[in-house]
Design a protein around this motif. Structure first.
Motif, mmCIF file in Angstrom:
data_model
loop_
_atom_site.group_PDB
_atom_site.id
_atom_site.type_symbol
_atom_site.label_atom_id
_atom_site.label_comp_id
_atom_site.label_asym_id
_atom_site.label_seq_id
_atom_site.Cartn_x
_atom_site.Cartn_y
_atom_site.Cartn_z
ATOM 1 N N ILE A 1 82.996 -93.289 31.873
ATOM 2 C CA ILE A 1 82.546 -93.922 30.631
ATOM 3 C C ILE A 1 83.658 -94.805 30.083
ATOM 4 C CG2 ILE A 1 81.787 -93.515 28.241
ATOM 5 C CD1 ILE A 1 80.493 -90.955 29.158
ATOM 6 N N ASP A 2 83.313 -96.047 29.782
ATOM 7 C CA ASP A 2 84.307 -96.992 29.290
ATOM 8 C C ASP A 2 83.692 -97.785 28.126
ATOM 9 O OD1 ASP A 2 86.215 -98.918 28.888
ATOM 10 O OD2 ASP A 2 85.827 -100.003 30.757
ATOM 11 N N ILE A 3 84.061 -97.404 26.908
ATOM 12 C CA ILE A 3 83.464 -98.006 25.715
ATOM 13 C C ILE A 3 84.551 -98.737 24.933
ATOM 14 C CG2 ILE A 3 82.184 -97.543 23.564
ATOM 15 C CD1 ILE A 3 80.617 -96.546 25.954
ATOM 16 N N SER A 4 84.382 -100.023 24.691
ATOM 17 C CA SER A 4 85.409 -100.727 23.918
ATOM 18 C C SER A 4 85.175 -100.476 22.425
ATOM 19 C CB SER A 4 85.382 -102.220 24.230
ATOM 20 O OG SER A 4 84.404 -102.836 23.425
ATOM 21 N N PRO A 5 86.258 -100.465 21.628
ATOM 22 C CA PRO A 5 86.134 -100.130 20.199
ATOM 23 C C PRO A 5 85.141 -101.027 19.444
ATOM 24 C CG PRO A 5 88.442 -100.214 20.848
ATOM 25 C CD PRO A 5 87.657 -100.677 22.038
ATOM 26 N N GLU A 6 85.039 -102.308 19.822
ATOM 27 C CA GLU A 6 84.134 -103.211 19.089
ATOM 28 C C GLU A 6 82.670 -102.784 19.247
ATOM 29 O OE1 GLU A 6 85.961 -105.255 21.936
ATOM 30 O OE2 GLU A 6 87.384 -104.164 20.680
ATOM 31 N N ALA A 7 82.367 -102.117 20.327
ATOM 32 C CA ALA A 7 80.990 -101.698 20.583
ATOM 33 C C ALA A 7 80.498 -100.753 19.486
ATOM 34 C CB ALA A 7 80.885 -101.013 21.947
ATOM 35 N N ILE B 1 74.937 -99.899 32.851
ATOM 36 C CA ILE B 1 74.855 -98.557 33.425
ATOM 37 C C ILE B 1 74.686 -98.729 34.924
ATOM 38 C CG2 ILE B 1 73.524 -96.405 33.507
ATOM 39 C CD1 ILE B 1 72.496 -97.218 30.634
ATOM 40 N N ARG B 2 75.560 -98.092 35.680
ATOM 41 C CA ARG B 2 75.426 -98.127 37.138
ATOM 42 C C ARG B 2 75.174 -96.716 37.625
ATOM 43 N NH1 ARG B 2 79.073 -102.258 36.343
ATOM 44 N NH2 ARG B 2 78.693 -104.116 37.643
ATOM 45 N N ASN B 3 74.262 -96.568 38.573
ATOM 46 C CA ASN B 3 74.074 -95.250 39.179
ATOM 47 C C ASN B 3 73.832 -95.371 40.672
ATOM 48 O OD1 ASN B 3 71.158 -95.950 37.897
ATOM 49 N ND2 ASN B 3 70.874 -94.735 39.765
ATOM 50 N N SER B 4 74.269 -94.351 41.398
ATOM 51 C CA SER B 4 74.008 -94.297 42.830
ATOM 52 C C SER B 4 72.510 -94.213 43.050
ATOM 53 C CB SER B 4 74.656 -93.046 43.433
ATOM 54 O OG SER B 4 76.037 -93.063 43.175
ATOM 55 N N GLY B 5 72.035 -94.833 44.126
ATOM 56 C CA GLY B 5 70.617 -94.771 44.444
ATOM 57 C C GLY B 5 70.044 -96.165 44.563
ATOM 58 N N GLN B 6 68.719 -96.238 44.647
ATOM 59 C CA GLN B 6 68.046 -97.525 44.733
ATOM 60 C C GLN B 6 66.866 -97.531 43.782
ATOM 61 O OE1 GLN B 6 68.854 -100.489 47.395
ATOM 62 N NE2 GLN B 6 70.384 -99.502 46.095
ATOM 63 N N THR C 1 71.798 -86.178 48.695
ATOM 64 C CA THR C 1 72.372 -84.898 49.150
ATOM 65 C C THR C 1 73.794 -84.712 48.642
ATOM 66 O OG1 THR C 1 71.220 -85.490 51.169
ATOM 67 C CG2 THR C 1 72.441 -83.403 51.178
ATOM 68 N N LYS C 2 74.589 -85.768 48.736
ATOM 69 C CA LYS C 2 75.981 -85.671 48.295
ATOM 70 C C LYS C 2 76.133 -85.997 46.810
ATOM 71 C CE LYS C 2 78.752 -86.568 52.427
ATOM 72 N NZ LYS C 2 77.843 -86.863 53.568
ATOM 73 N N GLY C 3 75.025 -86.326 46.148
ATOM 74 C CA GLY C 3 75.127 -86.717 44.751
ATOM 75 C C GLY C 3 75.659 -88.141 44.640
ATOM 76 N N GLY C 4 76.330 -88.447 43.540
ATOM 77 C CA GLY C 4 76.825 -89.808 43.368
ATOM 78 C C GLY C 4 77.442 -89.989 42.005
ATOM 79 N N HIS C 5 77.482 -91.243 41.555
ATOM 80 C CA HIS C 5 78.173 -91.519 40.298
ATOM 81 C C HIS C 5 77.233 -92.162 39.293
ATOM 82 C CE1 HIS C 5 78.278 -95.509 42.169
ATOM 83 N NE2 HIS C 5 78.243 -95.938 40.923
ATOM 84 N N ILE C 6 77.610 -92.006 38.036
ATOM 85 C CA ILE C 6 76.960 -92.772 36.992
ATOM 86 C C ILE C 6 78.069 -93.326 36.111
ATOM 87 C CG2 ILE C 6 76.576 -90.757 35.468
ATOM 88 C CD1 ILE C 6 73.713 -92.579 35.150
ATOM 89 N N SER C 7 77.998 -94.610 35.796
ATOM 90 C CA SER C 7 79.023 -95.150 34.917
ATOM 91 C C SER C 7 78.360 -95.901 33.776
ATOM 92 C CB SER C 7 79.986 -96.065 35.682
ATOM 93 O OG SER C 7 79.356 -97.296 35.945
ATOM 94 N N LEU C 8 79.013 -95.834 32.630
ATOM 95 C CA LEU C 8 78.500 -96.473 31.426
ATOM 96 C C LEU C 8 79.632 -97.304 30.848
ATOM 97 C CD1 LEU C 8 76.613 -96.842 28.954
ATOM 98 C CD2 LEU C 8 77.453 -94.650 28.124
ATOM 99 N N LYS C 9 79.352 -98.589 30.677
ATOM 100 C CA LYS C 9 80.364 -99.511 30.158
ATOM 101 C C LYS C 9 79.758 -100.249 28.982
ATOM 102 C CE LYS C 9 83.452 -102.878 31.811
ATOM 103 N NZ LYS C 9 84.233 -103.658 32.629
ATOM 104 N N ALA C 10 80.504 -100.396 27.881
ATOM 105 C CA ALA C 10 79.984 -101.159 26.740
ATOM 106 C C ALA C 10 81.117 -101.950 26.109
ATOM 107 C CB ALA C 10 79.352 -100.227 25.717
ATOM 108 N N TRP C 11 80.822 -103.191 25.772
ATOM 109 C CA TRP C 11 81.820 -104.055 25.148
ATOM 110 C C TRP C 11 81.106 -105.143 24.358
ATOM 111 C CZ3 TRP C 11 79.904 -104.415 29.963
ATOM 112 C CH2 TRP C 11 79.541 -105.685 30.457
#
Length: 192
Positions: free
Chosen positions: A84-90, A136-141, A116-126
């Protein structure tokens, strides 16, 4: 159209899964299970309050999202990698309640949890050009066309909520960024 459109609520499957995870933890790690129960009750309390509101502070939403991710991490264990990466202005922006939580939940349910191996989720805001940008990015299709009757990504709802509140000045896109990752992008203006 129906006016109940703008309301999201917490998915009963999530509550069920969270309670099962917590039950498994109770003997093994009482402190962690106590914390998890607090987080689950925060999420439920917020969803009760939020349901009455058109917009909430971005920060309040992020707190809910973090509680939600902590609970999912108990269930998925090392199969879930969170960034998770949130900038203060957000933090000065307001967004429709549970919007990010719903998108993050979708990303886990239709992406990470199916692998099976799971994956990642990322959240970015600016902030950029006087808009709040959220990625928002997540593993998968992402397969288009899921999501009729809320079976897959309940995305029509997100788009409709955004255009009801912000008109054309908000945008929402979801697409496969590459063959491993789904990227959801939202842009929201300041609301006065």
């Amino acid at each position: 159209g129906r006016m109940d459109l703008q309301y999201e609520s917490v998915n009963p499957h999530f509550i069920f899964n969270a309670l099962n995870s917590i039950r498994a933890l109770v003997d093994e790690d009482p402190l962690k299970s106590k914390k998890a129960i607090t987080q689950l009750s925060n999420i439920l309390r917020n969803s009760l309050i939020m349901n009455k509101r058109k917009l909430i502070d971005f920060n309040d939403e992020i707190k809910t999202v973090k509680d939600y991710l902590d609970l999912e991490a108990i269930r998925l264990e090392e199969r879930l990698d969170v960034d998770i990466d949130i900038s203060p202005e957000a933090e000065s922006y307001q967004i429709p309640p549970l919007m990010i939580q719903t998108l993050v939940e979708n990303g886990i349910k239709h992406g990470v949890a199916t692998l099976t191996k799971g994956g990642h989720i990322s959240l970015k805001a600016w902030q950029e050009d006087d808009q709040l940008k959220i990625q928002i990015r997540n593993s998968g299709q992402y397969k288009n066309g899921i999501g009729i009757n809320n079976t897959g990504y309940g995305l029509e709802n997100t788009e409709q909520r955004l255009s009801l509140i912000f008109g054309k000045s908000a945008s929402f896109k979801i697409a496969n960024e590459n063959n491993k990752t789904v990227l959801t992008e939202i842009s929201i203006p300041q609301y006065y």
